[in-house]
Design an enzyme around this catalytic site. Structure first.
Site, PDB file in Angstrom:
ATOM      1  N   LYS A 158     -40.873 -19.720 -13.548  1.00  0.00           N
ATOM      2  CA  LYS A 158     -40.313 -20.660 -14.524  1.00  0.00           C
ATOM      3  C   LYS A 158     -40.265 -22.087 -13.985  1.00  0.00           C
ATOM      4  O   LYS A 158     -40.274 -23.046 -14.748  1.00  0.00           O
ATOM      5  CB  LYS A 158     -38.890 -20.252 -14.908  1.00  0.00           C
ATOM      6  CG  LYS A 158     -38.732 -18.815 -15.329  1.00  0.00           C
ATOM      7  CD  LYS A 158     -39.238 -18.559 -16.720  1.00  0.00           C
ATOM      8  CE  LYS A 158     -39.088 -17.104 -17.078  1.00  0.00           C
ATOM      9  NZ  LYS A 158     -39.428 -16.794 -18.437  1.00  0.00           N
TER      10      LYS A 158
HETATM   11  C1  LIG Z   1     -39.791 -12.740 -13.060  1.00  0.00           C
HETATM   12  C2  LIG Z   1     -40.270 -12.690 -14.481  1.00  0.00           C
HETATM   13  N1  LIG Z   1     -41.410 -12.056 -14.753  1.00  0.00           N
HETATM   14  C3  LIG Z   1     -41.880 -11.979 -16.013  1.00  0.00           C
HETATM   15  C4  LIG Z   1     -41.200 -12.527 -17.076  1.00  0.00           C
HETATM   16  C5  LIG Z   1     -41.783 -12.435 -18.438  1.00  0.00           C
HETATM   17  O1  LIG Z   1     -42.309 -13.671 -18.848  1.00  0.00           O
HETATM   18  P1  LIG Z   1     -42.459 -14.033 -20.395  1.00  0.00           P
HETATM   19  O2  LIG Z   1     -41.097 -14.022 -20.960  1.00  0.00           O
HETATM   20  O3  LIG Z   1     -43.076 -15.373 -20.407  1.00  0.00           O
HETATM   21  O4  LIG Z   1     -43.295 -12.967 -20.989  1.00  0.00           O
HETATM   22  C6  LIG Z   1     -39.986 -13.193 -16.834  1.00  0.00           C
HETATM   23  C7  LIG Z   1     -39.180 -13.821 -17.906  1.00  0.00           C
HETATM   24  O5  LIG Z   1     -39.465 -13.854 -19.033  1.00  0.00           O
HETATM   25  C8  LIG Z   1     -39.532 -13.294 -15.507  1.00  0.00           C
HETATM   26  O6  LIG Z   1     -38.417 -13.966 -15.237  1.00  0.00           O
HETATM   27  N1  LIG Z   2     -37.343 -13.810 -18.601  1.00  0.00           N
HETATM   28  C1  LIG Z   2     -36.764 -14.997 -19.116  1.00  0.00           C
HETATM   29  C2  LIG Z   2     -36.308 -14.843 -20.519  1.00  0.00           C
HETATM   30  C3  LIG Z   2     -36.416 -16.129 -21.260  1.00  0.00           C
HETATM   31  O1  LIG Z   2     -37.764 -16.399 -21.427  1.00  0.00           O
HETATM   32  P1  LIG Z   2     -38.388 -17.809 -21.753  1.00  0.00           P
HETATM   33  O2  LIG Z   2     -39.662 -17.826 -20.978  1.00  0.00           O
HETATM   34  O3  LIG Z   2     -38.577 -17.835 -23.200  1.00  0.00           O
HETATM   35  O4  LIG Z   2     -37.464 -18.893 -21.298  1.00  0.00           O
HETATM   36  C4  LIG Z   2     -35.680 -15.413 -18.152  1.00  0.00           C
HETATM   37  O5  LIG Z   2     -35.793 -15.069 -16.988  1.00  0.00           O
HETATM   38  O6  LIG Z   2     -34.730 -16.049 -18.516  1.00  0.00           O
END
Ligand SMILES: Cc1ncc(COP(=O)(O)O)c(C=O)c1O
Ligand SMILES: N[C@@H](CCOP(=O)(O)O)C(=O)O
Length: 471
Positions: A112
């Site tokens: 993120k």
């Molecule tokens: C460590 C981790 N892997 C994978 C994901 C999944 O990513 P996305 O929500 O973009 O599908 C998240 C959060 O969403 C995450 O925090």
């Molecule tokens: N896995 C995410 C959930 C929120 O997802 P986002 O990519 O839409 O912000 C988290 O770790 O908070």
């Protein structure tokens, strides 16, 4: 570049407005009016280039004239200087044609950071130019919250409110959210799960009075800026392995569908991608949808990969819009079905279109633990549970022998030390820069999953309501 909503009933906006707005006023998600395209020669030339150069080439057409080129470049440089690894997102080889893309070298040890470090700077820039302030809300299952707090901490123009599911994030994730000690950040433990937090955020956006009163903005991947920033590493990693001349597939651990949708965006911009493989834990709504054509929410299961404990996968709406030939009426109908009955059926031709690009697989708890153990034994590489879900799925996915598989490593194992230790007997330590995190004093509030309670809480603490808020 102009942006339109997946539900077709919101105003068409430019980049800066979309960035500040987050969710469209019709409840839809913004997408660019058309996909910019990069030629094979441009993609080939990305190999070996600094990450910031590729980022600039990818962002330029999306940002258009809204931000001056020199200012954009300065923000990109600053954002990626917070990553101590010189490559920002390095590739590590796991097997003959299997590579892991490490996206966890940023300030909070999760992918993120890649987007959040950039969009915090972009938002501050736009707000400063306009002389405005914003109230930013975010829902998190653990990683978005910490990354947003690290990126916005101390920002003069924003107040940040992060809603996390009480008791459902790892202790490291919780400390990253509750120990910033800065006044413009508010961590809130909500009595519920991630989907409740996300529903509260969307409900705040749909409450027009509240939205305008506090100048609401969002940093979840419903915000186009998040997706845009995540497109870059698909290009850098594929080019470094020989794209566009070599076939590449990606396996992506998936929850809210933002990360894998960024891969789809890279494909739409010209990156040749064989398959985008969606990897899920026991919360397998996406894998089930592609197998059966029925998108049906159910119970949230608590797993060792808590950031993916998600049922309502927001960005799937963006894929429905794109794969249906931008049929906003269909999106509205399916999303109405989702809110009325918790599910919808994908029209068969839409499902077929999705399956021409996407595959999906699930790794249950035992399989994920076994992957962590086996990869450690075979390669000395310690995976976090989210990455392990994806590595397990990648290894059981049919991949043609001439195709390289890139699996996205989305978090550092030290964010989930107990789960990793249970799986393989080794407890990963936090990198030295994070030493002392677990001893810091926590500050957070606890609220019920009720819109009025959360809105009152925010109203009482936001500064946007009193000074230069957005109209
Ligand atoms: C460590 C981790 N892997 C994978 C994901 C999944 O990513 P996305 O929500 O973009 O599908 C998240 C959060 O969403 C995450 O925090
Ligand atoms: N896995 C995410 C959930 C929120 O997802 P986002 O990519 O839409 O912000 C988290 O770790 O908070």
């Amino acid at each position: 570049m102009r942006y339109l909503s997946t539900r077709g009933e919101a105003e068409i906006l430019g980049f800066s407005d979309v960035l500040l707005k987050g969710l469209a006023s019709d409840g839809g998600l913004y997408l660019p009016e058309s996909w910019p395209s990069l030629s094979h020669a441009e993609i080939e030339a990305f190999a070996g280039r600094p990450y910031a150069d590729v980022a600039e080439a990818v962002f330029r057409p999306f940002v258009g004239d809204d931000i001056a080129p020199a200012a954009l470049r300065a923000m990109i440089d600053e954002a990626y200087r917070t990553f101590p690894h010189p490559a920002v997102a390095p590739l590590v080889q796991l097997g003959p044609a299997h590579f892991v893309l490490e996206l966890f070298h940023g300030p909070t040890l999760a992918f993120k950071d890649v987007a959040m470090q950039l969009i915090a700077r972009l938002m501050d820039h736009v707000l400063k130019e306009r002389g405005q302030r914003a109230t930013i809300v975010g829902a998190t299952s653990g990683d978005t919250g910490g990354a947003a707090i690290a990126a916005f901490a101390g920002s003069e123009r924003t107040d940040l409110f992060i809603l996390f599911p009480n008791g459902r994030v790892s202790p490291v994730q919780q400390r990253q959210m509750t120990t910033s000690g800065v006044d413009n950040v508010h961590a809130v433990a909500v009595d519920g799960h991630f989907d409740d937090c996300q529903a509260l955020v969307k409900a705040m956006f749909n409450d027009r009075r509240f939205r305008d009163e506090v100048a609401l903005s969002g940093v979840n991947s419903i915000n186009w800026g998040r997706i845009m920033a995540q497109i870059v590493y698909y290009f850098t990693s594929a080019a470094s392995l020989g794209a566009p001349h070599r076939k590449i597939s990606f396996t992506v651990p998936t929850g809210n569908f933002g990360d894998v949708f960024a891969g789809y965006a890279a494909l739409r911009m010209g990156l040749p991608v064989e398959k985008l493989v969606i990897a899920t834990n026991a919360n397998d709504i996406l894998a089930r949808s592609l197998a059966t054509g029925r998108y049906e929410t159910g119970e949230v299961h608590a797993t060792m990969s808590p950031s993916m404990d998600i049922q309502v996968s927001s960005n799937f709406e963006r894929l429905i819009f794109e794969a249906s030939g931008r049929d906003a009426a269909l999106v509205r109908r399916l999303m109405a079905g989702l809110s009325q009955s918790g599910g919808f059926d994908l029209p068969p031709e839409l499902l077929q279109t999705m399956l021409s690009t996407f595959a999906a697989g699930t790794s249950d708890e035992a399989a994920t633990a076994a992957t962590i153990r086996r990869v450690l034994e075979e390669t000395a590489c310690l995976l976090d549970p989210h990455t392990a879900v994806a590595v397990g799925v990648a290894e059981t996915t049919d991949t043609p022998p001439d195709t390289a598989m890139i699996t996205l490593a989305t978090a550092h194992p030290a964010k989930f030390p107990e789960a990793v230790k249970r799986a393989c007997g080794r407890e990963p330590a936090l990198p030295p820069a994070h030493a002392g995190l677990m001893e810091k004093a926590e500050r957070f509030d606890r609220l019920p999953a009720e819109l009025a309670a959360v809105e009152d809480y925010i109203r009482a603490r936001t500064r946007a309501a009193t000074a230069g808020a957005r109209p």
